[in-house]
Motif scaffolding. Sequence first.
Motif, short mmCIF file in Angstrom:
data_model
loop_
_atom_site.label_atom_id
_atom_site.label_comp_id
_atom_site.label_asym_id
_atom_site.label_seq_id
_atom_site.Cartn_x
_atom_site.Cartn_y
_atom_site.Cartn_z
N UNK A 55 36.65 14.57 -6.05
CA UNK A 55 35.59 14.11 -6.91
C UNK A 55 34.33 14.93 -6.76
N UNK A 56 33.32 14.54 -7.54
CA UNK A 56 32.02 15.19 -7.51
C UNK A 56 30.99 14.21 -6.95
N UNK A 57 30.18 14.71 -6.04
CA UNK A 57 29.15 13.89 -5.40
C UNK A 57 27.78 14.47 -5.72
N UNK A 58 26.85 13.59 -6.07
CA UNK A 58 25.47 14.00 -6.32
C UNK A 58 24.60 13.53 -5.16
N UNK A 59 23.64 14.38 -4.79
CA UNK A 59 22.75 14.10 -3.66
C UNK A 59 21.30 14.19 -4.08
N UNK A 86 18.34 20.85 3.13
CA UNK A 86 18.97 19.54 3.29
C UNK A 86 17.95 18.41 3.18
N UNK A 87 16.71 18.66 3.60
CA UNK A 87 15.70 17.61 3.66
C UNK A 87 15.02 17.35 2.32
N UNK A 88 15.24 18.20 1.34
CA UNK A 88 14.53 18.06 0.08
C UNK A 88 15.48 18.23 -1.10
N UNK A 89 15.04 17.71 -2.24
CA UNK A 89 15.71 18.01 -3.49
C UNK A 89 17.04 17.35 -3.71
N UNK A 90 17.75 17.87 -4.72
CA UNK A 90 19.03 17.33 -5.14
C UNK A 90 20.10 18.41 -5.10
N UNK A 91 21.33 17.99 -4.86
CA UNK A 91 22.45 18.92 -4.78
C UNK A 91 23.70 18.27 -5.36
N UNK A 92 24.63 19.12 -5.77
CA UNK A 92 25.93 18.66 -6.26
C UNK A 92 27.01 19.28 -5.39
N UNK A 93 28.00 18.47 -5.05
CA UNK A 93 29.12 18.97 -4.24
C UNK A 93 30.43 18.44 -4.80
N UNK A 94 31.47 19.25 -4.69
CA UNK A 94 32.83 18.81 -5.03
C UNK A 94 33.59 18.60 -3.73
N UNK A 95 34.31 17.49 -3.65
CA UNK A 95 34.99 17.10 -2.42
C UNK A 95 36.47 16.90 -2.70
N UNK A 96 37.31 17.47 -1.81
CA UNK A 96 38.77 17.33 -1.92
C UNK A 96 39.30 16.91 -0.55
N UNK A 97 40.15 15.89 -0.52
CA UNK A 97 40.71 15.38 0.73
C UNK A 97 42.19 15.11 0.56
N UNK A 98 42.97 15.55 1.56
CA UNK A 98 44.40 15.25 1.59
C UNK A 98 44.79 14.96 3.04
N UNK A 99 44.88 13.68 3.37
CA UNK A 99 45.23 13.29 4.73
C UNK A 99 44.09 13.54 5.71
N UNK A 226 17.10 8.17 0.42
CA UNK A 226 18.36 8.90 0.34
C UNK A 226 19.28 8.17 -0.63
N UNK A 227 19.90 8.93 -1.51
CA UNK A 227 20.91 8.37 -2.41
C UNK A 227 22.09 9.33 -2.43
N UNK A 228 23.30 8.77 -2.27
CA UNK A 228 24.51 9.58 -2.24
C UNK A 228 25.61 8.84 -2.99
N UNK A 229 26.26 9.49 -3.96
CA UNK A 229 27.29 8.76 -4.72
C UNK A 229 28.24 9.70 -5.42
#
Length: 343
Positions: A55-59, A86-99, A226-229
């Motif tokens: 999925x995609x996570x917004x920070x 890390x302490x400022x602003x907004x970022x977008x990340x893509x996350x992949x998990x398998x086990x 802080x908001x993470x989703x």
Amino acid sequence: MTRVWARWVPAVVAAVVIAGGTVAATAAPDVDLPDKSPREVLALVAGHSLDGFSGTVEKSTNLGLPELPVGADKFGGADVGSALDFLTGSHTARIFVDGHDKARVQVLDQLAERDVVVNGQDVWLYDSSKATAVHLTVPEKDATGDHAGDYSPADLADKLLDHVTPSTEVTVGEDTSVAGRDAYELVLTPRTSETLVEQISIAVDAETGLPLAVTVEADGQDDPAIEVAFTSLTIGAPPADTFAFTPPEGTDVTEHALPEKSGPPAEHPMPQVSGSDWTTVLEFPAGTAPAELTNSPVWAELTSPVAEGQLLSTSLLNVLVTHDGRVFVGAVPAEVLQAAAAG
């Protein structure tokens, strides 16, 4: 697992601040889930067995730091710039998990990306903007564990509540929706005024128990600190080649082999701890703060002089570096750190 959960709520909030946060879950009037108690929602989280997803996570992070001049993040070296990032602003990340041994995180910067790829014993850290990569070989995991699987989700929920409720009020808020998925809202409120944290909200997927969003509110600040989703989420294992990483041609690769665990290295002493739960203060010995940070123009811009040294004050975390080089950190008012330093 139980120890991790028990310590996560009050103690790891400092680490969450350093790592950043993102887009919040909001109450969804059209979501009407069956009622659950805090214990039942905790059991839902503790019992989730979702092995594969992407999925995609917004920070988004708002810690009340002063606005720095353009290019200020370049002073003091790459580590200082990364910390400010890390302490400022907004970022977008893509996350992949398998086990438990395959994961990939892609932080999408402007015209660049940073990757962390875990594929069994191979770990890659890649920065496209610098054309650099670090390859780590992780030792094989010990087959023995702490037997967390011996406990049912209900047992884990009970143990978490036993550890948390003396210092934290745990309630269930309004039903919500995150990335198109119905979720329960678990609300954690400190039972003390001696912390900068007002409350933490966690959106828990109603079907899988996967935490979908985290919002951290700071005392006295209107906007979340802080908001993470997740903004999108796909259930199921990603394609196998997602975790097969080959550095692009021209990348400067550094090889490392991690030693087998044998206790903390002497050059990284453990901090002294005072207070407890939400009022925890960590004291690190002199020399912990890198000189490239404390001697940089950025540090002077971000901190204020106090009797004991220099104070970095944010809405959710305070950091005090004393004149003799000790470092005090806590999600507590500045005067608590100053008292600890003087004592």
